[in-house]
Design an enzyme around this catalytic site. Sequence first.
Site, PDB file in Angstrom:
ATOM      1  N   ASP A   1       0.915  -1.141  -0.070  1.00  0.00           N
ATOM      2  CA  ASP A   1      -0.113   0.060   0.046  1.00  0.00           C
ATOM      3  C   ASP A   1       0.956   1.215  -0.050  1.00  0.00           C
ATOM      4  O   ASP A   1       0.694   2.037   0.767  1.00  0.00           O
ATOM      5  CB  ASP A   1      -0.832   0.039   1.101  1.00  0.00           C
ATOM      6  CG  ASP A   1      -2.210   0.961   1.232  1.00  0.00           C
ATOM      7  OD1 ASP A   1      -2.229   1.552  -0.110  1.00  0.00           O
ATOM      8  OD2 ASP A   1      -2.517   1.356   2.249  1.00  0.00           O
TER       9      ASP A   1
ATOM     10  N   ASP B   1       3.158   1.726   8.236  1.00  0.00           N
ATOM     11  CA  ASP B   1       1.960   1.253   7.874  1.00  0.00           C
ATOM     12  C   ASP B   1       1.930   0.006   6.897  1.00  0.00           C
ATOM     13  O   ASP B   1       1.525   0.284   5.654  1.00  0.00           O
ATOM     14  CB  ASP B   1       0.806   1.985   7.288  1.00  0.00           C
ATOM     15  CG  ASP B   1      -0.482   1.579   7.255  1.00  0.00           C
ATOM     16  OD1 ASP B   1      -0.667   0.455   8.123  1.00  0.00           O
ATOM     17  OD2 ASP B   1      -1.583   2.115   6.892  1.00  0.00           O
TER      18      ASP B   1
END
Length: 343
Positions: free
Chosen positions: A215, A232
């Site tokens: 991502d 993340d």
Amino acid sequence: MHAADTPYADLTPDLVLDTLEAFGQAVDGRMLQLNSYENRVFQVGLDDGGFVVAKFYRPGRWTNDQILEEHTFTQALADAEVPAVPPLTLADTHTEGAQLLGTPPTLGSFHGHRVAVAPRRGGRPPELEDPDVLRWLGRFLARMHTVGAEQPFTHRLRLEVDQTGRSARDWLVAHDILPPDQAPRWLAAADQALDLAQAAFDRIPDLRYRRVHGDCHPGNVLWTPDGPHFVDLDDACMAPAVQDFWMLLSGNEADRRGQLDALLDGYETVAEFDWRELRLIEPLRTLRILHHSAWLARRWVDPAFPAAFPWFGSSNYWQQQTDLLHQQIELLQAPTDQPAWLS
């Protein structure tokens, strides 16, 4: 409404602080909720004046093994001096109901919530219009992928057409999410786009999968005077290397060409890139479009989602999604071995 639909309803500030104390963090009561929809993430102050970031994983999304694989990968990156932020080892305070998971224990379970705690790392979004920044970022992506190729994930997802795109399409149909006036046109476009995406993957024999960020958009790259660091890795998966490139590209065709050239220029000073993977940029974008609609639908009962995405679910939304899929179909049908905008 089932409790599983609103898994954070009981995650009060007191419970957040109690959870961190149960795993050895000396909190001082300062707390700021950070922007995150899938999980709940908090910046929490400590008695020594510092801060940690606590991520409370959405129940039911990942298994413990999948989360711990994310942690192991992040630690391997940090050990190889790739700028990622691994979770801290949690302490056993013998608090009733607190469970430590992993070796070392980087995941904790307390009162029905699983949590990981990491040091706070600041930064700002990278200046992606600067070719030097993009080359720097490309070098770090190459180092990340070199570590990612050392061993595979065994529990986390593999980014493929069926698992990512077709499963999203099937879930939307099975749960009767599409408005009747928009369903036939959207389904026809989705099926055609998925078939074309699969054909694009099939045209690359021996496509190499490795552990990737998954991502890697500008919001998940923070820039400091020392360069970038990645945050993340919640969507880390097995995928082609190009998955970590295309979300960093924006603007018109010339802008995207220049950005990709700079990223690859930096990347190839460290590792070899399989240029055949450029054919997968638009297929991967197509899979994300379908996955995003299903993600919003799956999470709609969470009160945070209607507030953040009020436009979702209307006939107008699905018409726009159909139009977007038709645009992707045109790109996927381009008679070249790379995206039309790179020709």
